[in-house]
Design a protein around this motif. Structure first.
Motif, PDB file in Angstrom:
ATOM      1  N   GLY A  21       1.115  -1.221   0.516  1.00 55.37           N
ATOM      2  CA  GLY A  21      -0.255   0.097   0.065  1.00 55.37           C
ATOM      3  C   GLY A  21       0.387   1.534   0.294  1.00 55.37           C
ATOM      4  N   ARG A  22       2.167   1.002   0.083  1.00 59.94           N
ATOM      5  CA  ARG A  22       2.851   2.974  -0.439  1.00 59.94           C
ATOM      6  C   ARG A  22       3.157   2.779  -1.326  1.00 59.94           C
ATOM      7  N   PHE A  23       2.609   4.215  -1.918  1.00 59.81           N
ATOM      8  CA  PHE A  23       2.491   4.271  -3.173  1.00 59.81           C
ATOM      9  C   PHE A  23       4.378   5.139  -3.705  1.00 59.81           C
ATOM     10  N   LEU A  24       4.075   4.595  -4.798  1.00 57.65           N
ATOM     11  CA  LEU A  24       5.801   5.162  -5.696  1.00 57.65           C
ATOM     12  C   LEU A  24       5.924   6.254  -6.090  1.00 57.65           C
ATOM     13  N   THR A  25       6.805   6.771  -6.340  1.00 54.40           N
ATOM     14  CA  THR A  25       7.478   7.979  -7.166  1.00 54.40           C
ATOM     15  C   THR A  25       8.135   7.372  -8.160  1.00 54.40           C
ATOM     16  N   GLN A  26       8.442   8.695  -9.113  1.00 54.54           N
ATOM     17  CA  GLN A  26      10.377   8.610  -9.932  1.00 54.54           C
ATOM     18  C   GLN A  26      11.298   8.489  -9.461  1.00 54.54           C
ATOM     19  N   ARG A  27      11.133   9.533  -8.437  1.00 54.22           N
ATOM     20  CA  ARG A  27      12.021  10.066  -7.582  1.00 54.22           C
ATOM     21  C   ARG A  27      12.759   8.827  -7.229  1.00 54.22           C
TER      22      ARG A  27
END
Length: 66
Positions: A21-27
């Motif tokens: 459930g943790r969101f991912l970013t491009q960073r």
């Protein structure tokens, strides 16, 4: 693309999340920059070279995150 008062329609309504459930970013996951999003026949389509394609209907409701 459809422009609405606050900006692009449907912008920031979707995100990539881990199974936990943790969101991912491009960073933190630069490969996300290679994902191509499009709307075809009323569905959101995501594809990336070497990863295939997935389609999601616009009214799809996942399980709420807690």
């Amino acid at each position: 693309m459809l422009l609405e008062a606050p900006g692009l329609a449907h912008d920031r309504e979707w995100m990539f999340v881990t199974p936990g459930g943790r969101f991912l970013t491009q960073r933190e996951e630069p490969r996300l920059a290679r994902v191509v999003a499009s709307v075809q026949r009323g569905e959101l389509r995501l594809s990336a070279e070497g990863a295939g394609e997935v389609s999601v209907p616009p009214d799809f409701r996942g399980h709420p995150a807690k």
